[in-house]
Design an enzyme around this catalytic site. Sequence first.
Site, short mmCIF file in Angstrom:
data_model
loop_
_atom_site.label_atom_id
_atom_site.label_comp_id
_atom_site.label_asym_id
_atom_site.label_seq_id
_atom_site.Cartn_x
_atom_site.Cartn_y
_atom_site.Cartn_z
N GLU A 147 0.83 -1.21 0.00
CA GLU A 147 0.00 0.00 0.00
C GLU A 147 0.86 1.26 0.00
OE1 GLU A 147 -3.03 -0.15 3.02
OE2 GLU A 147 -4.02 -1.83 2.04
N GLU A 192 -4.36 -8.87 0.19
CA GLU A 192 -5.03 -8.82 1.50
C GLU A 192 -6.53 -8.96 1.28
OE1 GLU A 192 -4.02 -5.57 4.25
OE2 GLU A 192 -1.93 -5.73 3.57
C1 GAL Z 1 -4.13 -2.84 5.28
C2 GAL Z 1 -2.65 -2.79 5.53
C3 GAL Z 1 -2.26 -3.77 6.62
C4 GAL Z 1 -3.15 -3.59 7.80
C5 GAL Z 1 -4.57 -3.80 7.37
C6 GAL Z 1 -5.56 -3.71 8.51
O1 GAL Z 1 -4.59 -1.73 4.57
O2 GAL Z 1 -1.94 -3.11 4.38
O3 GAL Z 1 -0.93 -3.55 7.00
O4 GAL Z 1 -2.99 -2.31 8.28
O5 GAL Z 1 -4.90 -2.82 6.43
O6 GAL Z 1 -6.85 -3.76 8.02
#
Ligand code: GAL
Length: 806
Positions: free
Chosen positions: A420, A497
Amino acid sequence: MYKAQYLLLFCLFFCFKISAQQETRTIINFNKDWKFYLGDEPKAKDQLYHDESWRKLNLPHDWSIEGQFAENHLATSQGGALPTGIGWYRKKFKVSQSFKNKISYVEFDGVYRNAEVWINGHYLGKRPYGYSSFRYEISKYLKYSNEENQLVVRVDNSEQPNSRWYTGSGIYRNVRLVHTSNLAIDHWGTFISTPKVTNQEATVKVETTVKNTTQNSQKIRLVSSIIDASGKEITSTSQEYVVKDSSATFQQNIVLQNPTLWNIKKPYLYKIVSKIYVQNRQLDSYETPLGIRFFDFQSATGFSLNGVPTKILGVCNHHDLGALGAAINVRAMERQLEILKEMGCNGIRISHNPPAPELLDLCDKMGFIVMDEAFDMWKKRKNKKDYAQNWDDWHKKDLEDMVKRDRNHPSIFVWSIGNEIREQFDSTGTTIAKELSAIVKTLDKTRPVTSALTETNPDKNFIFKSGALDVLGFNYKHEGYADLLKNFPNQKFIATETASALETRGRYDLPKDSVVFMPKDGKSKLTNGNADFTVSAFDNVAAYWGTTHEISWNAVKKYPHIAGLYVWSGFDYLGEPHPYPYPARSSYYGIIDLAGFPKDVYYMYQSEWTSKPVLHILPHWNWSVGQTVDVWAYFNQADEVELFLNDKSLGIRKKENDNIHVSWKVKYESGVLKAISRKNGKTVLTKQIQTAGKATKINLSVDRPILKANGEDLAFVKVSVTDENGNIVPNAGHLINFNVSGVGELVGVDNGYQASLEPFKTNYRKAYNGLCLAIIQTKETAGKIILKATSEGLESNEIVMESLVE
Ligand code: GAL
């Protein structure tokens, strides 16, 4: 008589000759007998500084985890609300005269952060990035024989906040002293790849970099052998080369017939042993793991391993080990991976920084598809004092070192150059992505490069526009999966993710019909939280940028062009306690809580990702009479589940549409809630939960009762508060006191509650929703270890473990 003496002399002579010919590197574990001072003490770098009053300890060490939680700690609750600061480490050691002609190095796997190192008062250098491995040559400063050497390390984690999650502070990974000859294989000096693999034959390409510190050109013989998993040499190759300069790289190819391929079910490992000889004298021997496999990412069809289409079913994890903090321990990492394997997980995204090398060794051995990731930020910061300030000076070296160190691990399939990254939104993203991808490709062309993106509009995503990514990683935004092929023609995709769903183990808010996002509208302050900083464990709550586990997995499952997913996250971790402020201090995202106890959604994944029969029902069965309770079941290998309350059927449910769970609304009465799953009318599994009575007992169970007496092995003891009949009392919160006797030591306690402010390094813990955990470490002596658990009002209990010398 005479004959025997001659024989002895001959043997002595012969053995001496052999050993004189067989030199190799000496690797000395350097974790023991350090002195530690918490605070700044600049004079401590001087060799003659008196550190008698300092604390004695062994590494790996994380001083943050030893502290108390507090709201005003500079790392903030995002960073785990534990203390940070500056610390000094000193170690005295002697080096035998026999190493005098050797080249000696001190190697650090990771120090968080800003490590500065001195040997005998000489400054060796500074390494800002807390996740990089590094070494210094120390030969010219060493003293030998009875003279003492003094190694000093200053660690500065005082500039805060520097991370979005808990980092730990200190020398939290292994340290080694390494002696090599002046003609030896370089640091991370081999690169093994397998350009051609079929079931019948594999070509193994071995690139070896030889370091020559003799000042002269040297003629060497380089022998590279393939050793199979049983330790047998299968084949080898040997060539002569001239090393003209201070270093030179040589390439050898070995063809292996009928190779056993590495895969996630049977991760078969060979190794390469590389030896250097000069005039028949062996000067070095060096081992590199080798897993033979081939893989492919395709735009429309996703990932395949050894020709078999395979969905990557992974999770993201941060590096802390719960109550043990960041201090690495191989058994603690192995336990995490075992729990994940049992769930059907086959992949790990190492978020968002280079890991401990031992984690990769475990992934090689246990069969995980790893995404190795370098950075959470580039030049644009996410926190005031984070690595962005070191970017210009260090990113090239840090990225190169990660790839060089890790590229021989067969478990690594993808390099990620960042998570990100804010530069994806402007043209600097293009320049930097190109630069980073080129750095990776110079060192390893065998694996694709990705980055975890959030900008899904191709015209606005400058990292995508750079053309530097081989696979596009997307975080969240599953609604866009259907259009990916249209929006990004011919690209390859992976869900880097998913979910960011929120749960507290054992907490159930009723009724549960709809999905809740926290905070509600994604912008305003949290208005829909619980007063005790908990989140319901029905898979119904998520951060506003994510969604539930069920919805996100369904989306990935549906589209073959998504190569797989890495769920955010496998385990809860310290820090990032979204959506709550302090005293919440660890995350809610894990499928498994911080103590390693699965939340209910673990069984959703297990029912989808494994073929072993699963039947899991939730919630517990202690409610108020007449209350309407939502009952959910996760199951597989069956067509239907029938639920019974006190033997009365509450109806049969089948999964409909995309639903992964089935549910009932039940008017509560105490007793036995039983579920039966059936296939073609035949019972597959039966599961029942029972209303628990008054808490009277402590139940103890250990993951492994036989341990290794090596001073490192761990026993994880699960402590349950139960009623007379052994039913876990669902909301029990008794304070449990621990006492360890025998050859073990209590090294951590936890209960998985995200807002508990009890310390991790102590001998008591309140149970949370019926459970807590005690972690016991062995010593180097064999014998029995006895853990006794007591609590006011409960019958005490003890468990005996056996620690054996290997
Ligand atoms: C994402 C990020 C992760 C963590 C996650 C929590 O956007 O890449 O490191 O923060 O959110 O939801």
